[in-house]
Enzyme design. Sequence first.
Site, PDB file in Angstrom:
ATOM      1  N   GLY A 111       0.819  -1.208   0.000  1.00 24.38           N
ATOM      2  CA  GLY A 111       0.000   0.000   0.000  1.00 24.38           C
ATOM      3  C   GLY A 111       0.852   1.257   0.000  1.00 24.38           C
ATOM      4  O   GLY A 111       1.978   1.257   0.491  1.00 24.38           O
ATOM      5  N   CYS A 112       0.307   2.358  -0.576  1.00 24.11           N
ATOM      6  CA  CYS A 112       1.048   3.628  -0.643  1.00 24.11           C
ATOM      7  C   CYS A 112       1.027   4.370   0.687  1.00 24.11           C
ATOM      8  O   CYS A 112       1.956   5.088   1.022  1.00 24.11           O
ATOM      9  CB  CYS A 112       0.462   4.541  -1.715  1.00 24.11           C
ATOM     10  N   VAL A 113      -0.082   4.264   1.417  1.00 28.80           N
ATOM     11  CA  VAL A 113      -0.203   5.043   2.658  1.00 28.80           C
ATOM     12  C   VAL A 113      -0.568   4.114   3.803  1.00 28.80           C
ATOM     13  O   VAL A 113      -1.549   3.393   3.723  1.00 28.80           O
ATOM     14  CB  VAL A 113      -1.305   6.127   2.525  1.00 28.80           C
TER      15      VAL A 113
END
Lengths: 104, 174
Positions: free
Chosen positions: A102-104
């Site tokens: 995931g990016c965040v």
Amino acid sequence: MPTTTIDGHEIHVDAEGFMTDPEEWTEVLGKSLAHQIGIELTDEHWRAIRFLRSDFHEQGETATLRRISVVGGIPTKQLFELFPQKPAKKLAYVAGLPKPHGCV
Amino acid sequence: MTSTPAPGAVETPFVPSFGEVDTSRKLAIICSKGTLDMAYPGLVLANAALGEGIETHLFFTFWGFDMINKKTMGDLKFTMLGNTATHMPQGLGGLPGMTALATHQMRKTIADLGIPDVPEFLQQIVDSGGHLWACRMSADMQHLEMEDLYDEVEDIISASDFIEKTAGAQLLFI
């Protein structure tokens, strides 16, 4: 899939060295993995590791720092103290899980 | 002279190279936009860089001030107007209530992904060791002081101070 031996434990790893089979992980091995990257595990480290393992078991993917703080209840600041500089990846490594996607 | 491993020697374990963090790498992100959709790229990239152990500075200027102005930071909007990437007729974007609808939809999509709203995201960035700076000229133009800005903003500084602080940094203008 390559293997490597850490403190007498033979484990399967990916091209970067992350474990590929979560079933090969034990708490004893977790301690050895942490030692390899210069971290001595305290109770607070274990709290994060156990959350990451159980969340992975339920979700099928490694939690991001955001998820560890919101769902796991471990503040972001503390994660940076426990696993300096690259907390998400270091924690995933010690917990024997793939690094988070995931990016965040 | 050749050396052969002693009998019973253990091969070196294969471990990810976390130790090789480049502490000289710095990232500076200039946030100049005040719309919801243009607030996120800077926040996401800052968060990613911090997670890789990279020193990160955000400089808020012009419309980007809306991201740190206490009055507006929780209420950024997204509009279809002038944004052909929505692939909707432009006239639609001008209808009453359309910006509110588009904003609501984008907020929901972002929240559904587990991504925080702007104030919470800024807090996460600060908790991860990031630095927030406000632009002096923008503050003067909008008659704003430190007390009007998000509490974690370190200071209102001039453009040249920011350039000085981020010497050697990689720079993103958003």
